[in-house]
Design a protein around this motif. Structure first.
Motif, short mmCIF file in Angstrom:
data_model
loop_
_atom_site.label_atom_id
_atom_site.label_comp_id
_atom_site.label_asym_id
_atom_site.label_seq_id
_atom_site.Cartn_x
_atom_site.Cartn_y
_atom_site.Cartn_z
N ARG A 22 0.82 -1.22 0.00
CA ARG A 22 0.00 0.00 0.00
C ARG A 22 0.85 1.26 0.00
N ARG A 23 2.06 1.18 0.51
CA ARG A 23 2.92 2.36 0.57
C ARG A 23 3.18 2.94 -0.82
N LEU A 24 3.12 2.10 -1.84
CA LEU A 24 3.28 2.57 -3.21
C LEU A 24 2.29 3.68 -3.54
N TRP A 25 1.06 3.50 -3.10
CA TRP A 25 -0.03 4.39 -3.50
C TRP A 25 -0.22 5.58 -2.57
N GLN A 26 0.39 5.56 -1.38
CA GLN A 26 0.04 6.56 -0.38
C GLN A 26 0.28 8.00 -0.83
N PRO A 27 1.43 8.33 -1.45
CA PRO A 27 1.60 9.72 -1.89
C PRO A 27 0.52 10.18 -2.86
N THR A 28 0.10 9.30 -3.76
CA THR A 28 -0.96 9.65 -4.70
C THR A 28 -2.30 9.74 -4.00
N HIS A 218 10.02 4.19 -14.45
CA HIS A 218 9.02 3.14 -14.26
C HIS A 218 8.10 3.42 -13.07
N PHE A 219 8.68 3.88 -11.96
CA PHE A 219 7.91 4.05 -10.73
C PHE A 219 7.19 5.40 -10.70
N THR A 220 6.36 5.61 -11.70
CA THR A 220 5.64 6.88 -11.84
C THR A 220 4.92 7.29 -10.57
N VAL A 221 4.29 6.32 -9.90
CA VAL A 221 3.42 6.63 -8.76
C VAL A 221 4.22 7.23 -7.60
N LEU A 222 5.45 6.77 -7.42
CA LEU A 222 6.30 7.30 -6.35
C LEU A 222 7.19 8.44 -6.84
N GLU A 223 7.60 8.38 -8.09
CA GLU A 223 8.48 9.42 -8.61
C GLU A 223 7.76 10.76 -8.78
N ALA A 224 6.52 10.72 -9.23
CA ALA A 224 5.84 11.95 -9.64
C ALA A 224 4.38 11.97 -9.19
N PRO A 225 4.10 11.84 -7.89
CA PRO A 225 2.70 11.85 -7.45
C PRO A 225 1.99 13.15 -7.79
N ASP A 226 2.70 14.26 -7.82
CA ASP A 226 2.08 15.55 -8.16
C ASP A 226 1.60 15.57 -9.61
N GLU A 227 2.27 14.80 -10.47
CA GLU A 227 1.86 14.73 -11.88
C GLU A 227 0.88 13.58 -12.14
N VAL A 228 0.94 12.54 -11.33
CA VAL A 228 0.04 11.40 -11.50
C VAL A 228 -1.36 11.72 -10.97
N PRO A 230 -3.40 14.51 -10.69
CA PRO A 230 -4.43 15.26 -11.42
C PRO A 230 -5.15 14.47 -12.51
N PRO A 231 -4.43 13.75 -13.42
CA PRO A 231 -5.19 12.97 -14.40
C PRO A 231 -5.97 11.82 -13.76
N LEU A 232 -5.44 11.24 -12.67
CA LEU A 232 -6.20 10.20 -11.97
C LEU A 232 -7.48 10.78 -11.37
N ARG A 233 -7.38 11.94 -10.77
CA ARG A 233 -8.56 12.57 -10.18
C ARG A 233 -9.59 12.92 -11.24
N GLN A 234 -9.12 13.43 -12.38
CA GLN A 234 -10.04 13.74 -13.48
C GLN A 234 -10.72 12.47 -13.99
N TRP A 235 -9.94 11.39 -14.10
CA TRP A 235 -10.50 10.10 -14.53
C TRP A 235 -11.54 9.60 -13.54
N ILE A 236 -11.26 9.67 -12.25
CA ILE A 236 -12.22 9.24 -11.24
C ILE A 236 -13.51 10.04 -11.35
#
Length: 244
Positions: A22-28, A218-228, A230-236
């Motif tokens: 779960r730690r992978l997703w926490q910043p996002t 590769h590790f987009t979710v941890l490398e760039a949560p600030d960039e990941v 917004p598009p995830l929120r828009q998709w949701i």
């Protein structure tokens, strides 16, 4: 203050990658502000088919599904098995192709090396340079988070997850037929799930929103949560609007 996205009746399911928890997703998640999220473990199944069957038996009737790397492999199997259950699909760092047969021996040899060397030593030497963008290879905090997740998962989890990677199918036909909002995110500097793999996935889903992060590997979710985020929120939000 950011409005909370009410996902109580349509929970967000987040399927992580190899040796991730779960730690992978926490910043996002901290940036998404959703009311309900589920982070299932992929620790015991030895094929995407088995993981899909188990998760579909455990999860709510309808849900939003986001998968990162290995989790994206399982997510693609889930849409092949039960597309009617999926109200929205997000694929992050995805390779939609079946694995090459000649990779099986190499992957299993890597599992043996990880057991012999210890997960942190093995990961640091063999995978870390491929995991992040070149500008992040000296990021000790990011390195330690990824290694700590790996140690928490353990070598047996690596062994079972490796079998998922080896036996995965090409489910692009299911992706093309999926009738819900689709988001595909990749890092420009990803040598594992490459920009070419991203293009193959996006090309199979003409309705998908495709996002490439220029500063991520590769590790987009941890490398760039600030960039990941917004598009995830828009998709949701798009998924929630489509179900009203």
């Amino acid at each position: 203050m950011m409005t909370t996205l009410n996902t109580r009746h349509l929970p967000l399911v987040l399927a992580g990658g190899t040796l991730c928890n779960r730690r992978l997703w926490q910043p996002t998640l901290d940036r998404l502000n959703v009311s309900a999220a589920i982070c299932p473990e992929l620790t015991a199944d030895t094929s995407a088919e088995d993981a899909s069957k188990r998760l579909l038996s455990e999860l709510p009737t309808r849900f939003l599904l986001a998968g990162f790397s290995l989790g994206a492999i399982v997510a693609l199997q889930m849409i092949a098995d039960a597309p009617e259950r999926i109200a929205g699909l997000a694929l992050l760092s995805v390779n939609p192709l079946a694995d090459l047969p000649e990779n099986a021996a190499l992957r299993r040899e890597a599992v043996s090396a990880a057991r012999q060397q210890g997960l942190t030593n093995w990961l640091s030497a063999s995978l870390w340079p491929k995991y992040v963008a070149p500008s992040r290879t000296h990021d000790r905090e990011l390195h330690d988070i990824i290694c700590q997740m790996a140690e928490a998962c353990g070598p047996e989890t690596l062994a079972t997850q490796t079998e998922i990677a080896i036996s995965r199918r090409d489910n692009r036909e299911a992706l093309a037929a999926l009738a819900c909002p689709i988001l595909i995110i990749n890092g420009l500097h990803d040598p594992i799930c490459t920009p070419h793999h991203h293009q193959l996935a996006a090309g199979s889903a003409s309705q998908a929103t495709s996002v490439t992060l220029p500063g991520a590997g590769h590790f987009t979710v941890l490398e760039a949560p600030d960039e990941v985020a917004p598009p995830l929120r828009q998709w949701i939000q798009e998924c929630l609007d489509a179900t009203e």
